[in-house]
Design a protein around this motif. Structure first.
Motif, PDB file in Angstrom:
ATOM      1  N   LEU A   1      10.978   2.536  -1.352  1.00  0.00           N
ATOM      2  CA  LEU A   1      11.622   1.778  -2.383  1.00  0.00           C
ATOM      3  C   LEU A   1      13.214   1.615  -2.297  1.00  0.00           C
ATOM      4  O   LEU A   1      13.665   0.717  -2.673  1.00  0.00           O
ATOM      5  CB  LEU A   1      11.424   2.334  -3.702  1.00  0.00           C
ATOM      6  CG  LEU A   1       9.864   2.538  -4.347  1.00  0.00           C
ATOM      7  CD1 LEU A   1       9.895   2.909  -5.434  1.00  0.00           C
ATOM      8  CD2 LEU A   1       9.012   1.438  -3.932  1.00  0.00           C
TER       9      LEU A   1
ATOM     10  N   GLU B   1      13.679  -1.204   0.334  1.00  0.00           N
ATOM     11  CA  GLU B   1      13.815  -2.393  -0.454  1.00  0.00           C
ATOM     12  C   GLU B   1      14.876  -2.714  -1.241  1.00  0.00           C
ATOM     13  O   GLU B   1      15.542  -3.711  -1.001  1.00  0.00           O
ATOM     14  CB  GLU B   1      12.394  -2.324  -1.502  1.00  0.00           C
ATOM     15  CG  GLU B   1      12.721  -3.479  -2.705  1.00  0.00           C
ATOM     16  CD  GLU B   1      12.251  -4.865  -2.219  1.00  0.00           C
ATOM     17  OE1 GLU B   1      12.286  -5.793  -3.197  1.00  0.00           O
ATOM     18  OE2 GLU B   1      12.031  -5.123  -1.220  1.00  0.00           O
TER      19      GLU B   1
ATOM     20  N   ARG C   1       4.556  -3.796   2.639  1.00  0.00           N
ATOM     21  CA  ARG C   1       4.558  -4.219   1.548  1.00  0.00           C
ATOM     22  C   ARG C   1       3.400  -3.374   0.519  1.00  0.00           C
ATOM     23  O   ARG C   1       3.615  -3.172  -0.746  1.00  0.00           O
ATOM     24  CB  ARG C   1       3.681  -5.922   1.476  1.00  0.00           C
ATOM     25  CG  ARG C   1       4.666  -6.622   1.995  1.00  0.00           C
ATOM     26  CD  ARG C   1       3.947  -8.272   1.901  1.00  0.00           C
ATOM     27  NE  ARG C   1       4.905  -9.317   2.780  1.00  0.00           N
ATOM     28  CZ  ARG C   1       4.584  -9.585   3.976  1.00  0.00           C
ATOM     29  NH1 ARG C   1       3.520  -9.157   4.499  1.00  0.00           N
ATOM     30  NH2 ARG C   1       5.353 -10.511   4.654  1.00  0.00           N
ATOM     31  N   ARG C   2       2.652  -2.791   1.362  1.00  0.00           N
ATOM     32  CA  ARG C   2       1.666  -1.613   0.445  1.00  0.00           C
ATOM     33  C   ARG C   2       2.217  -0.574   0.269  1.00  0.00           C
ATOM     34  O   ARG C   2       2.133   0.252  -0.932  1.00  0.00           O
ATOM     35  CB  ARG C   2       0.484  -1.376   1.645  1.00  0.00           C
ATOM     36  CG  ARG C   2      -0.524  -2.373   1.611  1.00  0.00           C
ATOM     37  CD  ARG C   2      -1.970  -2.019   2.546  1.00  0.00           C
ATOM     38  NE  ARG C   2      -1.514  -1.702   3.909  1.00  0.00           N
ATOM     39  CZ  ARG C   2      -1.650  -2.503   4.656  1.00  0.00           C
ATOM     40  NH1 ARG C   2      -2.231  -3.638   4.911  1.00  0.00           N
ATOM     41  NH2 ARG C   2      -1.410  -1.895   5.862  1.00  0.00           N
ATOM     42  N   LEU C   3       3.437  -0.158   0.905  1.00  0.00           N
ATOM     43  CA  LEU C   3       4.231   1.306   0.620  1.00  0.00           C
ATOM     44  C   LEU C   3       4.765   0.799  -0.466  1.00  0.00           C
ATOM     45  O   LEU C   3       5.109   1.549  -1.418  1.00  0.00           O
ATOM     46  CB  LEU C   3       5.057   1.424   1.896  1.00  0.00           C
ATOM     47  CG  LEU C   3       4.170   2.301   2.988  1.00  0.00           C
ATOM     48  CD1 LEU C   3       5.420   2.366   3.988  1.00  0.00           C
ATOM     49  CD2 LEU C   3       3.637   3.736   2.648  1.00  0.00           C
ATOM     50  N   ARG C   4       5.748  -0.416  -0.588  1.00  0.00           N
ATOM     51  CA  ARG C   4       6.432  -0.824  -1.569  1.00  0.00           C
ATOM     52  C   ARG C   4       5.679  -1.165  -2.920  1.00  0.00           C
ATOM     53  O   ARG C   4       6.280  -0.900  -4.013  1.00  0.00           O
ATOM     54  CB  ARG C   4       7.021  -1.992  -1.089  1.00  0.00           C
ATOM     55  CG  ARG C   4       8.216  -2.557  -2.060  1.00  0.00           C
ATOM     56  CD  ARG C   4       8.727  -3.931  -1.928  1.00  0.00           C
ATOM     57  NE  ARG C   4       7.777  -5.002  -1.863  1.00  0.00           N
ATOM     58  CZ  ARG C   4       7.665  -6.218  -1.752  1.00  0.00           C
ATOM     59  NH1 ARG C   4       8.936  -6.651  -1.037  1.00  0.00           N
ATOM     60  NH2 ARG C   4       6.556  -6.754  -1.550  1.00  0.00           N
ATOM     61  N   GLY C   5       4.361  -1.712  -3.014  1.00  0.00           N
ATOM     62  CA  GLY C   5       3.829  -1.963  -4.079  1.00  0.00           C
ATOM     63  C   GLY C   5       4.385  -2.982  -4.853  1.00  0.00           C
ATOM     64  O   GLY C   5       4.774  -4.041  -4.426  1.00  0.00           O
ATOM     65  N   ASP C   6       4.380  -2.815  -6.245  1.00  0.00           N
ATOM     66  CA  ASP C   6       5.006  -3.741  -7.170  1.00  0.00           C
ATOM     67  C   ASP C   6       6.402  -3.741  -7.460  1.00  0.00           C
ATOM     68  O   ASP C   6       6.797  -4.801  -8.054  1.00  0.00           O
ATOM     69  CB  ASP C   6       4.085  -3.771  -8.632  1.00  0.00           C
ATOM     70  CG  ASP C   6       2.763  -4.135  -8.498  1.00  0.00           C
ATOM     71  OD1 ASP C   6       2.118  -4.672  -7.657  1.00  0.00           O
ATOM     72  OD2 ASP C   6       1.853  -3.438  -9.220  1.00  0.00           O
ATOM     73  N   TYR C   7       7.004  -2.831  -6.654  1.00  0.00           N
ATOM     74  CA  TYR C   7       8.534  -2.704  -6.930  1.00  0.00           C
ATOM     75  C   TYR C   7       9.373  -3.668  -6.364  1.00  0.00           C
ATOM     76  O   TYR C   7       8.865  -4.307  -5.104  1.00  0.00           O
ATOM     77  CB  TYR C   7       8.835  -1.338  -6.396  1.00  0.00           C
ATOM     78  CG  TYR C   7      10.238  -1.398  -6.717  1.00  0.00           C
ATOM     79  CD1 TYR C   7      11.061  -0.988  -7.929  1.00  0.00           C
ATOM     80  CD2 TYR C   7      11.281  -1.194  -5.594  1.00  0.00           C
ATOM     81  CE1 TYR C   7      12.297  -0.868  -7.984  1.00  0.00           C
ATOM     82  CE2 TYR C   7      12.431  -1.169  -5.788  1.00  0.00           C
ATOM     83  CZ  TYR C   7      13.136  -0.769  -7.003  1.00  0.00           C
ATOM     84  OH  TYR C   7      14.485  -0.724  -7.142  1.00  0.00           O
ATOM     85  N   ARG C   8      10.221  -4.419  -7.042  1.00  0.00           N
ATOM     86  CA  ARG C   8      11.115  -5.170  -6.481  1.00  0.00           C
ATOM     87  C   ARG C   8      12.561  -4.652  -6.808  1.00  0.00           C
ATOM     88  O   ARG C   8      12.623  -4.457  -7.987  1.00  0.00           O
ATOM     89  CB  ARG C   8      11.067  -6.653  -7.028  1.00  0.00           C
ATOM     90  CG  ARG C   8       9.468  -7.292  -6.468  1.00  0.00           C
ATOM     91  CD  ARG C   8       9.376  -7.422  -5.098  1.00  0.00           C
ATOM     92  NE  ARG C   8       7.977  -8.047  -4.792  1.00  0.00           N
ATOM     93  CZ  ARG C   8       6.769  -7.400  -4.829  1.00  0.00           C
ATOM     94  NH1 ARG C   8       7.010  -6.053  -4.863  1.00  0.00           N
ATOM     95  NH2 ARG C   8       5.796  -7.851  -4.281  1.00  0.00           N
TER      96      ARG C   8
END
Length: 631
Positions: free
Chosen positions: A179, A182, A454-461
């Motif tokens: 995260l 990101e 993208r899988r590691l980050r998940g829904d976080y932006r």
């Protein structure tokens, strides 16, 4: 100015090894070369490195209160300590030193956790209360001074002024937080509340934390905020007089030191204003310094010399080459976390120059955030006027469609680079400002990430915390919310991190008078027209400074420190750029689509587009990862 570090056991108050605390402090010895100390008790250890500024011989730390009930380690300066000292003496407190550290201890013993509201200054400190068996951690209102925290596997919390201090602890894990990656790719830094490493966070600006033995780790508590919800009324002349009074008060209060003091002078509005007010308050010539570049388009030294002559300062200037890329490894070491603001290089160089003659230097940081001085504030103000005339249902398809097909014309004159503006107008005010503030918008990041990341980050932006911050801000307008975001998010994450690490790397104390909280609170209450008028930001400040500075200083286009990274990557760093997609540290992460990275590099090298900011971000990320892997 100093460095602090410590260990606190939340569960069982196990013994703390003084050597471990000392090692943490030694890792940040550059922050305090003049003295050191360690204090331990069951379940707690506090360490300190001192850069002597006030009461040179009389305030060693860790400092134990006169009654032996509290112990302090402190990084920063309290500018109202003399007034507080007298108030506390009138209430019965006794003092054995002449510095500000003991005032904090006495304030704690009188007001407890509320002591922070009485302190005017920049600070990060820890107080252990032996009676209550608590550790109180606090950070100043705007986040001038940093404080990192880590939860460790033995049930303890470690803290320190820099990540270096925590990295010296053998139990600190070095797992990268996806995260935070990101966040970094979006903003160019890792914001407060998180760090590049899992389990490590930065205590947010204007927050405190009270730890107790036998109790779980609580969330940080916010003790200060700034409100844009009220509007100051009055004539421009009266508001100008009040602003000038606050500016004078802020500058004069930061001129107290028992060591040589000076100022950075770039020739811009902010640093020139600080120097002019220093000259007014001083009985001797102010020491000023600036750096110039041997490329005319980047050089502002003539403006600095003009202000120096007018204010009769003792001025020193040095010409440096913009080809300073050989310092990149040193820069990565300085910041620990990846940090992509390339102006950190010239900032470090001017700090080196200042340290040759002074130990304390005043800077002009803060006025842009407080008084709407950035170009993006003018755009935000103008775009919100357009949004007010066109409903979202019309703007989104109209401007979104145009923005999607408009080319990314980095080669074109600035007025023709409309893609960002069109996409900004397609969203609401907060979404538009998030795009303006970001280094890399979502569509660019998404194109670079691998499926695994993208899988590691998940829904976080990364935009989510900023959008929430702006939408819940105590504010009336889009400009208010933009400035609120700058003060709470951008300023501590980027600007203050940059000046803290660059100055502390050379054992120089930097002070920011334009971040005096009384000045900030006043500026936040000004009507929009007192901040932005006729295409000019900082309107009221420039009006107030007309008696001190010429118009060609006050009203020339804003420039700032420029580092020619686009040219570097097409010249001496071209091979470094080509290695980015296949560099060992980045390649091993599997976070990026290396084919797309290679395309990004080649597009920049060929001149098709300017991707230098992203390439610089990736390079600094690579440097940070390499350091973590090597330690």
């Amino acid at each position: 100015m100093c460095g602090i570090a410590g260990i606190f056991h939340l569960e069982t108050p196990k013994p703390v090894d003084p050597a471990r605390v000392k090692a943490m402090c030694d890792a940040i010895a550059h922050r305090g070369p003049d003295g050191q100390g360690v204090w331990t008790a069951p379940g707690v250890g506090l360490g300190h490195r001192r850069l002597s500024i006030i009461d040179l011989a009389g305030s060693p730390q860790p400092m134990v209160s006169l009654d032996g009930r509290a112990v302090l380690v402190f990084n920063g300066e309290i500018y109202n300590y003399r007034e507080l000292r007298q108030e506390l003496k009138n209430a019965g407190a006794k003092f054995r030193t002449d510095g500000d550290s003991e005032v904090i201890l006495a304030a704690w013993q009188r007001w407890g956790t509320d002591c922070v509201t009485h302190l005017h200054g920049m600070f990060a400190f820890a107080i252990y209360d032996l009676d209550a068996r608590t550790l109180f951690l606090a950070r100043d209102r705007l986040g001038v001074k940093p404080l990192f925290l880590a939860t460790l596997s033995d049930g303890s919390v470690a803290f320190g002024s820099e990540l270096k201090a925590l990295l010296a602890h053998p139990l600190l894990r070095r797992d990268i937080d996806p995260l935070a990656v990101e966040d970094y790719l979006t903003w160019g830094y890792v914001p407060d509340g998180r760090s590049i490493l899992k389990g490590v966070a930065k205590l947010p600006a204007g927050h405190s934390l009270l730890l107790r033995h036998g109790a779980p780790l609580p969330p940080p508590s916010q003790w200060w905020d700034v409100s844009f919800a009220e509007r100051r009324k009055g004539k421009a002349e009266d508001l100008e007089a009040e602003l000038l009074h606050l500016l004078r008060q802020a500058v004069s209060s930061r001129m107290t030191a028992d060591v040589p003091l000076g100022a950075f002078l770039s020739g811009g509005v902010d640093s020139s204003s600080v120097v002019a007010l220093m000259a007014e308050a001083s009985t001797r010539p102010v020491r000023t310094c600036s750096i110039g570049f041997d490329v005319a388009a980047l050089d502002e030294s003539a403006y600095a010399e003009q202000v120096a002559r007018q204010c009769r300062t003792d001025h020193v200037s040095r010409l440096v080459s913009p080809d300073d890329f050989e310092a990149i490894d040193r820069l990565a070491e300085m910041f620990d976390e990846p940090f992509a603001d390339a102006s950190a290089l010239p900032t470090w160089r001017v700090c080196q120059l200042a340290r040759e003659t002074v130990t304390v230097a005043l800077s002009g940081d803060g006025a842009d955030e407080a008084l709407a001085g950035y170009r993006r504030h003018l755009f935000q103000f103008g775009e919100d006027r357009i949004r007010s005339f066109l409903p979202q249902g019309l703007r989104k398809p109209l401007f979104g469609g145009l923005g999607a097909i408009y080319p990314k014309a980095d080669w074109a004159p600035r007025p023709m680079r409309a893609k960002t503006t069109l996409l900004s107008l397609a969203g609401d005010s907060t979404e538009g400002y998030a795009r303006a503030l970001s280094y890399a918008p979502a569509e660019l990041r998404e194109g670079l990430y691998s499926d695994a990341f993208r899988r590691l980050r998940g829904d976080y932006r990364a935009e989510q915390p900023l959008l929430h911050l702006m939408r819940s801000a105590p504010a009336r307008s889009g400009l208010d919310r933009a400035q609120y975001a700058d003060l709470k998010f951008w300023l501590p994450g980027d600007i203050l991190t940059k000046i803290d690490r660059a100055s502390m790397a050379v054992s120089l104390e930097a002070r920011e008078p334009l971040l005096d909280h009384r000045l900030i609170e006043f500026a936040a209450s000004l009507p929009e027209g007192m901040r932005v008028r006729r295409g000019q930001g900082k309107w009221l400040m420039k009006r107030a400074m007309r008696r001190f500075l010429p118009e060609d200083i006050l009203y020339r286009p804003k420039q700032g420190f420029v580092t020619p990274i686009a040219q570097w990557f097409r010249g001496p760093l071209s091979e470094t750029a080509r290695k980015i997609p296949v560099s060992t540290a980045l390649a091993q992460t599997g976070w990026f689509d290396n084919r797309r990275l290679a395309g990004l590099v080649e597009a920049h090298l060929s001149g098709v587009s300017d991707n230098s900011r992203m390439l610089w971000q990736l390079l600094m990320l690579e440097k940070a990862l390499t350091r973590f892997n090597a330690d």
